[in-house]
Design an enzyme around this catalytic site. Structure first.
Site, PDB file in Angstrom:
ATOM      1  N   LYS A 187      30.254  39.121  39.526  1.00 38.14           N
ATOM      2  CA  LYS A 187      29.544  37.852  39.702  1.00 38.14           C
ATOM      3  C   LYS A 187      28.060  38.130  39.945  1.00 38.14           C
ATOM      4  O   LYS A 187      27.201  37.530  39.322  1.00 38.14           O
ATOM      5  CB  LYS A 187      30.167  37.076  40.866  1.00 38.14           C
ATOM      6  CG  LYS A 187      29.487  35.754  41.131  1.00 38.14           C
ATOM      7  CD  LYS A 187      30.199  34.991  42.233  1.00 38.14           C
ATOM      8  CE  LYS A 187      29.380  33.757  42.606  1.00 38.14           C
ATOM      9  NZ  LYS A 187      29.987  32.996  43.686  1.00 38.14           N
ATOM     10  N   GLU A 193      30.134  49.625  43.580  1.00 37.07           N
ATOM     11  CA  GLU A 193      31.294  50.246  42.930  1.00 37.07           C
ATOM     12  C   GLU A 193      31.295  49.952  41.429  1.00 37.07           C
ATOM     13  O   GLU A 193      31.518  50.829  40.595  1.00 37.07           O
ATOM     14  CB  GLU A 193      32.594  49.687  43.527  1.00 37.07           C
ATOM     15  CG  GLU A 193      32.865  50.078  44.962  1.00 37.07           C
ATOM     16  CD  GLU A 193      32.377  49.033  45.951  1.00 37.07           C
ATOM     17  OE1 GLU A 193      31.315  48.408  45.702  1.00 37.07           O
ATOM     18  OE2 GLU A 193      33.048  48.857  46.986  1.00 37.07           O
ATOM     19  N   GLY A 240      34.054  34.402  44.044  1.00 37.32           N
ATOM     20  CA  GLY A 240      34.647  35.577  43.398  1.00 37.32           C
ATOM     21  C   GLY A 240      36.166  35.573  43.451  1.00 37.32           C
ATOM     22  O   GLY A 240      36.851  35.811  42.455  1.00 37.32           O
ATOM     23  N   ARG A 241      36.717  35.258  44.621  1.00 34.11           N
ATOM     24  CA  ARG A 241      38.182  35.319  44.772  1.00 34.11           C
ATOM     25  C   ARG A 241      38.885  34.100  44.180  1.00 34.11           C
ATOM     26  O   ARG A 241      40.106  33.996  44.237  1.00 34.11           O
ATOM     27  CB  ARG A 241      38.554  35.529  46.243  1.00 34.11           C
ATOM     28  CG  ARG A 241      37.973  34.501  47.197  1.00 34.11           C
ATOM     29  CD  ARG A 241      38.149  34.936  48.651  1.00 34.11           C
ATOM     30  NE  ARG A 241      37.461  34.050  49.574  1.00 34.11           N
ATOM     31  CZ  ARG A 241      36.182  34.159  49.906  1.00 34.11           C
ATOM     32  NH1 ARG A 241      35.434  35.109  49.384  1.00 34.11           N
ATOM     33  NH2 ARG A 241      35.640  33.328  50.777  1.00 34.11           N
ATOM     34  N   GLU A 326      39.846  37.036  53.072  1.00 33.93           N
ATOM     35  CA  GLU A 326      38.401  36.895  52.890  1.00 33.93           C
ATOM     36  C   GLU A 326      38.006  35.431  53.106  1.00 33.93           C
ATOM     37  O   GLU A 326      36.901  35.138  53.548  1.00 33.93           O
ATOM     38  CB  GLU A 326      37.978  37.380  51.492  1.00 33.93           C
ATOM     39  CG  GLU A 326      36.502  37.759  51.419  1.00 33.93           C
ATOM     40  CD  GLU A 326      36.136  38.556  50.175  1.00 33.93           C
ATOM     41  OE1 GLU A 326      36.088  39.796  50.239  1.00 33.93           O
ATOM     42  OE2 GLU A 326      35.886  37.932  49.137  1.00 33.93           O
ATOM     43  N   HIS A 357      64.018  48.293  51.692  1.00 31.12           N
ATOM     44  CA  HIS A 357      64.321  49.677  52.062  1.00 31.12           C
ATOM     45  C   HIS A 357      63.104  50.360  52.678  1.00 31.12           C
ATOM     46  O   HIS A 357      63.065  51.585  52.777  1.00 31.12           O
ATOM     47  CB  HIS A 357      64.814  50.435  50.824  1.00 31.12           C
ATOM     48  CG  HIS A 357      66.038  49.801  50.218  1.00 31.12           C
ATOM     49  ND1 HIS A 357      67.318  50.119  50.613  1.00 31.12           N
ATOM     50  CD2 HIS A 357      66.169  48.804  49.311  1.00 31.12           C
ATOM     51  CE1 HIS A 357      68.186  49.378  49.936  1.00 31.12           C
ATOM     52  NE2 HIS A 357      67.504  48.562  49.145  1.00 31.12           N
ATOM     53  N   LYS A 466      28.570  47.199  53.719  1.00 33.77           N
ATOM     54  CA  LYS A 466      27.825  47.563  52.500  1.00 33.77           C
ATOM     55  C   LYS A 466      26.418  48.018  52.875  1.00 33.77           C
ATOM     56  O   LYS A 466      25.913  49.006  52.338  1.00 33.77           O
ATOM     57  CB  LYS A 466      27.712  46.348  51.568  1.00 33.77           C
ATOM     58  CG  LYS A 466      29.001  45.876  50.943  1.00 33.77           C
ATOM     59  CD  LYS A 466      28.700  44.733  49.959  1.00 33.77           C
ATOM     60  CE  LYS A 466      29.931  43.945  49.588  1.00 33.77           C
ATOM     61  NZ  LYS A 466      29.650  42.765  48.791  1.00 33.77           N
TER      62      LYS A 466
HETATM   63  O1  F6P Z   1      34.143  42.124  48.793  1.00 34.25           O
HETATM   64  C1  F6P Z   1      33.065  41.276  48.781  1.00 34.25           C
HETATM   65  C2  F6P Z   1      32.859  40.644  47.430  1.00 34.25           C
HETATM   66  O2  F6P Z   1      31.641  39.961  47.488  1.00 34.25           O
HETATM   67  C3  F6P Z   1      33.984  39.715  47.005  1.00 34.25           C
HETATM   68  O3  F6P Z   1      33.905  38.456  47.564  1.00 34.25           O
HETATM   69  C4  F6P Z   1      33.845  39.738  45.544  1.00 34.25           C
HETATM   70  O4  F6P Z   1      34.988  39.258  44.902  1.00 34.25           O
HETATM   71  C5  F6P Z   1      33.600  41.223  45.303  1.00 34.25           C
HETATM   72  O5  F6P Z   1      32.783  41.604  46.387  1.00 34.25           O
HETATM   73  C6  F6P Z   1      32.972  41.579  43.994  1.00 34.25           C
HETATM   74  O6  F6P Z   1      31.733  40.984  43.822  1.00 34.25           O
HETATM   75  P1  F6P Z   1      31.039  40.917  42.403  1.00 34.25           P
HETATM   76  O7  F6P Z   1      31.894  40.123  41.508  1.00 34.25           O
HETATM   77  O8  F6P Z   1      29.703  40.274  42.661  1.00 34.25           O
HETATM   78  O9  F6P Z   1      30.879  42.328  41.911  1.00 34.25           O
END
Ligand code: F6P
Length: 498
Positions: A187, A193, A240-241, A326, A357, A466
């Site tokens: 987003k 990452e 995002g979620r 979240e 199990h 972060k």
């Molecule tokens: O973990 C924090 C967060 O901002 C989430 O809310 C989001 O889904 C994820 O990081 C990834 O963010 P982006 O889509 O901006 O890479």
């Protein structure tokens, strides 16, 4: 807001679920609801009709139905970030408000572009898709591809999320870059990452023409090397979620085909309509949210399990962990004051019967009561009828055993029972039904946030870690000193042993 719950809980303290059902057998059907291919039964929850009346009165005071309408109409439900949360506009026409209609038009235009990109890829010799993203830009697509992709799908979709280089290494090792395309989904297009993994995949691909992106930030995407014609949009009004229904679902549409992706959206839209228009007593999202609040604030359950009895839904618990925790992991009310009740419990779970199990021992005899959502599926979609019968027998057996327990003179062999659960049943694992199920959880989460007075759509709690990580990166590379004494000691350890 939650006044009256404690009194109800105290009144019910010595009444078990077994007593409640024996004294009121009609609850087996009266506490059951249906919305299309989704059935929900709340009869094995530890509340009686009086407690339910108190819960529905709380829901009325909180104006849950007004809140649902505000969500779908694009009101400012995320005031700390100054945004609406219009994920419902991604999947249907359940609002006539101007912002929702405009959002819907943007979503439909993006779907048309997605279809064109998919057709182009289908006409190429690409066989594999690598999706790079994390959190909301990964968990939804991963869940849906795992649950719904057919064996003979045109593309096989692979996911890289973790910044651990092993994640990229392991996925890419089995693939041919000449027959692969990649989608970098973020987003913000600022997530560490995703940018690191995106860089690895871009270099591995060796052909920028098969690199795609999904983001709100067109400039960052262009700087990364993906041109506008291979970039799909995202918008601030989608969290995002809550984004798998947007172009973040591009990997889903590639794995399922665009038509089945649209069925998924239709299922979610059907749940939007149900949650926004069914009267509270016939509204599964309202029941689910009130039940969650009851278990957390009247029974004080610290955790909640989600137990899909279908291997195709085994990633649902991981998906729901982000959606629920979240969204609801907050201790400050929207107006800024501290909440005076507990909010989200820890959500966890896994697929039955495997989990029977592993951790079910604790569910049956542990000292903590863990309310559980059991999710079953009626249609098997495989030829192994005996397995399916065994699966359903186990599902029913567990909900019954957890509720009723079993007496024994031997304390080690005594099952206390009285452990609440909800049963959610899908007719089949179809895109439509899974869309309904996930949208149900989204709306339950939102309604819980309304009951607790918190914002379900921000996530400031993830920022501090972060920030500290980006400060520590130079220290790890030997270019700076860490401020924190323990971190300094750990860095010395890393440099001596690493
Ligand atoms: O973990 C924090 C967060 O901002 C989430 O809310 C989001 O889904 C994820 O990081 C990834 O963010 P982006 O889509 O901006 O890479």
């Amino acid at each position: 807001m939650l006044a009256g719950l404690d009194a109800e809980a105290r009144r019910l303290a010595s009444t078990t679920i077994t007593d409640l059902i024996r004294e009121d057998p009609a609850r087996a059907s009266d506490f059951a609801l249906r919305c299309g291919g989704l059935y929900a039964n709340f009869a094995r929850q530890r509340y009686g009709r009086a407690a339910l009346d108190a819960l529905f009165a709380i829901g009325e005071r909180a104006e849950l139905m007004v809140a649902m309408r505000r969500l779908l109409d694009g009101a400012l439900v995320n005031p700390t970030e100054g945004r609406a949360a219009l994920h419902s506009a991604l999947r249907g026409d359940n609002s006539t408000s101007q912002v929702a209609v405009e959002a819907r038009a943007q979503a439909v235009a993006a779907q048309a572009r997605m279809r064109v990109l998919i057709e182009q890829l289908e006409a190429s010799d690409v066989t594999d898709i690598v999706s790079v993203g994390i959190g909301g830009s990964d968990l939804g697509p991963r869940l849906m591809v795992d649950a719904l992709a057919l064996h003979d799908a045109r593309f096989k979709v692979h996911f890289i999320s973790n910044v651990d280089g092993n994640a990229a290494q392991r996925v890419l090792a089995g693939l041919d870059p000449k027959r692969s395309a990649a989608i970098v989904i973020s987003k913000t297009f600022g997530t560490q990452e995703t940018l690191l993994n995106g860089g690895i995949v871009r270099a591995w691909l060796g052909n920028d023409e098969r690199l795609y992106a999904v983001s709100t930030n067109a400039e960052r995407v262009a700087a990364f090397g993906v041109p506008p014609e291979r970039t799909l949009p995202m918008w601030d009004w989608v969290g995002g979620r809550y984004s798998l229904w947007s172009a973040v679902g591009f990997p889903i549409a590639l794995a399922l085909g665009m038509d089945r992706f649209l069925e998924l959206l239709d299922g979610a839209a059907a749940m939007d309509a149900h949650a926004a228009t069914a009267a509270p007593r016939g509204n599964i999202a309202v029941w689910h949210a009130l039940t969650a609040v009851w278990n957390r604030n009247a029974l004080h359950a610290a955790t909640q399990a989600v137990l899909p009895y279908d291997d195709r839904l085994k990633l649902l618990p991981a998906y729901l962990q982000q959606l629920v925790m979240e969204s609801l992991g907050k201790s400050v009310r929207i107006a800024g004051g501290a909440v005076d009740v507990d909010t989200v419990p820890v959500w966890w779970g896994g697929a039955g019967t495997d989990t029977q199990h592993s951790f079910f021992q604790a569910l049956h005899q542990g000292t903590q009561i863990v309310p559980a959502d059991f999710i079953g599926v009626l249609r098997a979609d495989h030829p192994h009828a005996q397995n399916h019968a065994a699966l359903l027998a186990n599902l029913l057996a567990q909900t019954e055993a957890l509720a009723n327990g079993q007496d024994s003179d031997d304390p080690h062999r005594h099952y206390p029972g009285n452990r609440p659960s909800t049963l959610l049943l899908l007719d089949a694992v179809t895109p439509h039904a899974v869309g309904m199920l996930v949208a149900l959880y989204e709306h339950s989460v939102y309604l819980q946030s309304v009951l607790w007075g918190i914002n379900a759509f921000d996530q400031f709690g993830v920022e501090l870690g972060k920030q500290v990580a980006s400060r520590l990166l130079p220290a790890l590379q030997g270019d700076a000193e860490a401020d924190d004494a323990v971190t300094r000691a750990l860095l010395r350890e890393f440099s001596q042993r690493g």
